[in-house]
Design a protein around this motif. Structure first.
Motif, PDB file in Angstrom:
ATOM      1  N   GLU C 118      -5.480 -13.157   3.850  1.00  0.00           N
ATOM      2  CA  GLU C 118      -5.828 -13.190   5.707  1.00  0.00           C
ATOM      3  C   GLU C 118      -5.415 -14.667   6.217  1.00  0.00           C
ATOM      4  N   LYS C 119      -5.369 -16.029   5.719  1.00  0.00           N
ATOM      5  CA  LYS C 119      -5.301 -16.425   6.180  1.00  0.00           C
ATOM      6  C   LYS C 119      -3.348 -17.089   6.007  1.00  0.00           C
ATOM      7  N   LYS C 120      -3.119 -16.560   5.196  1.00  0.00           N
ATOM      8  CA  LYS C 120      -1.617 -16.603   5.137  1.00  0.00           C
ATOM      9  C   LYS C 120      -0.760 -15.767   6.084  1.00  0.00           C
ATOM     10  N   ALA C 121      -1.414 -14.495   6.095  1.00  0.00           N
ATOM     11  CA  ALA C 121      -0.841 -13.111   6.843  1.00  0.00           C
ATOM     12  C   ALA C 121      -1.361 -13.631   8.476  1.00  0.00           C
ATOM     13  N   ALA C 122      -2.315 -14.854   9.121  1.00  0.00           N
ATOM     14  CA  ALA C 122      -2.568 -14.947  10.369  1.00  0.00           C
ATOM     15  C   ALA C 122      -2.248 -16.797  10.563  1.00  0.00           C
TER      16      ALA C 122
END
Lengths: 64, 370, 166
Positions: C118-122
């Protein structure tokens, strides 16, 4: 009975009496020391007494 | 039940004896003389100690009647066997009455029967009152002693036969009188035979030992009754018993026994024959002699003492008066009588004990010291 | 001695011998043999009874020992069973615990991985957004400052490289 016969009989009786006394005394002592062996001691005493008695009577009768 | 029956039988027998005695033999003799001097007492005792040919109970003083019953006399004379009843002697004991049996003339002198030499009609005596023209005969009479023995034998057969029948009927524990006899048999077996002869061999001799034990005991006790038996005080009787013992142990002697007797091992060779002679004399003469003399002398002495003490009643009457002398004699005689009951058992015990001891010596195996 | 020999009656001796022999024979036959045999049988019987009683006692003792042994064995068995059960229980608990732990760890891991992605995507989105924003800004600037457009773009690019996120 003549005097020598009587004296002889007396001597025999003295001897027999001494012997019997010794046997009886020793047997009493033995029984006092070992009351559990009283039966055996009595039998032995009677046998020895009988042998002595036979001796004394034999002498008395031979002298009679 | 059986014991009861036998007791009844004995009672009947005793009554029968007494009933015979009251009517038998009313010979008219010299009036019975009272016995009241020391010499007469001595003679009376001497007479009692001997065997007799009739069963004498009592003599009535005034009438001189003898209450007794006669016994058969069986003698072997130089003219063969003669039998007659002893009543023919009319209670004579001094050789005065001569019984004429056809070709043989017999007299009774001091309880012995003599045959007169041919041609003689009365006995003549020398200075010592020995008959000079008569000789003793072989006397197989049913004397008082023989009657005593038969009575003892009968009693034994009845009593012990009852005990044996009890066992045969399946009773494991005898009842009645037999219950008294069983411990006695066990006593003889466990105290006399087993320890002296040994566990293995005693059984063979039990018949002899038991018979002799009870025979002597019963006869000794019969001697204490007023019937006046003196069977075990007859030297012939005790001699016979002793000779039986000797025969039994000599014939049952093991090889070991004869080896030790005749050729004693472990003794110098020179001494062995001497030892053999001594041992042989010991086994054949001395041991039986001491056996027979012991029994004879004990019983004779017992009878003599009891009778003398009873006679105190007469001999002390002069000095102490009738009551004191009678009392004294009663007490003393009772005391000696109690001792005699003990002696009666003791002598039977000693005879059996020594017999089994000698038999034990003869059958012993000496494997322990070879 | 003479008196004694005189009193000795051979006839009585003879009679006594005969009577004694007969008596011994009769007594052995009718009395002593049955009596002694019966006594022997009885004693043997008593001995036998005693022996068998002794044997029974021994057997009883054996039986008792057997019982005792069986009881002990049973007790031991029970003990082992209990122990096994206890062990099993412990093991089950431990297993369950372990499983739960593993499950939890896995969940946490998953969660972490999800968070990471999620973080990466964010971040990527942010990066894109920032880039487009920057491009828009730059466009606007370029639009406004058309003169010096090339120079301005060069400047923006260098600034973007400097402001690297993370």
């Amino acid at each position: 009975m003549e005097i020598p016969t009587l004296v002889g009989a007396g001597l025999i009786v003295i001897g027999g009496g001494l012997g019997l006394g010794k046997i009886g005394g020793a047997a009493m002592e033995g029984i006092a020391r070992q009351p559990e062996a009283a039966g055996k001691i009595q039998t032995a005493m009677i046998i020895i007494g009988a042998l002595l008695e036979g001796l004394a009577f034999g002498a008395l009768i031979l002298g009679k | 039940m059986v014991a009861k029956k036998s007791i009844n039988f004995i009672t009947v027998l005793v009554f029968a004896l007494f009933s015979i005695s009251t009517y038998a033999d009313d010979g008219e003799q010299k009036p019975g003389n009272k016995i009241d001097t020391a010499e007469e007492i001595k003679e009376y005792i001497a007479h009692h100690l001997k065997d007799s040919h009739d069963f004498h109970f009592y003599t009535h003083n005034e009438s001189g009647k003898h209450y007794s019953f006669p016994l058969p006399v069986i003698v072997w004379t130089s003219n063969g066997l003669k039998t007659f009843m002893s009543s023919e002697f009319h209670h004579d004991d001094s050789g005065k009455v001569v019984v004429d049996q056809g070709d043989t003339k017999l007299v009774k002198l001091h309880s012995k029967i003599y045959e007169l030499e041919p041609g003689e009609t009365t006995v003549s005596f020398d200075a010592d009152h020995h008959a000079t023209n008569a000789h003793a005969v072989l006397d197989f009479s049913i004397t008082k002693s023989v009657v005593g023995m038969l009575l003892a034998g009968l009693l034994m057969l009845l009593a012990f036969g009852a005990l044996a029948r009890g066992y045969k009927k399946g009773k494991t524990i005898p009842t009645g009188f037999s219950r008294v006899l069983e411990p006695l048999v066990i006593y003889v077996r466990d105290e006399i035979a087993k320890p002296n002869i040994g566990e293995k061999k005693y059984r063979k001799f039990m018949g002899f030992l038991l018979t002799v034990f009870f025979f002597i005991w019963i006869l000794n006790l019969l001697g204490l009754t007023p019937l006046g038996f003196n069977v075990t005080g007859q030297i012939a009787v005790t001699a016979c018993l002793a000779i039986f013992t000797v025969i039994i142990y000599l014939f049952s002697g093991t090889k070991d026994f004869w080896g030790h007797t005749l050729w004693m091992p472990g003794v110098p060779y020179l001494l062995r024959p001497i030892l053999a002679v001594i041992e042989l004399i010991g086994f054949v003469v001395i041991k039986p002699f001491s056996l027979l003399v012991r029994l004879f002398a004990n019983i004779t002495a017992g009878h003599f003492v009891v009778m003398s003490l009873i006679a105190l009643m007469i001999t002390l009457k002069e000095s102490f008066g009738p009551v004191a002398s009678t009392g004294m004699s009663l007490v003393l005689a009772l005391f000696i009588m109690v001792i005699e009951i003990l002696v009666a058992f003791l002598q039977a015990f000693i005879f059996t004990m020594l017999s089994s001891l000698f038999i034990g010596m003869a059958v012993e195996e000496h494997d322990d010291h070879h | 001695m003479d008196q004694l020999l005189h009193d000795f009656s051979p006839g009585l001796f003879f009679m006594q011998a005969i009577i004694l022999i007969i008596l011994i024979v009769l007594m052995i036959k009718f009395a002593w043999k049955p009596i002694l045999d019966a006594l022997q049988t009885r004693e043997d019987g008593i001995q036998d009874a005693l022996d068998s009683a002794e044997k029974a006692k021994l057997e009883m003792a054996n039986l008792n020992a057997d019982n005792e042994r069986l009881l002990k064995e049973a007790r031991a068995e029970r003990e082992t069973m209990m122990k096994e059960a206890r062990e099993m229980k412990a093991k089950m608990i431990a297993d369950a615990k372990e499983e739960a732990q593993a499950e939890a760890n896995k969940t946490i891991e998953n969660a972490q991985a999800a968070i990471e992605s999620e973080k990466k995507a964010a971040v990527a989105e942010l990066k894109n957004t920032v880039a487009s924003l920057s491009v828009e800004i730059a466009e606007k600037m370029v639009k406004s400052e058309l003169s010096n457009k090339d120079k301005q773009l060069e400047l923006v690019n260098s600034m973007l490289n400097d402001a690297k996120l993370n």
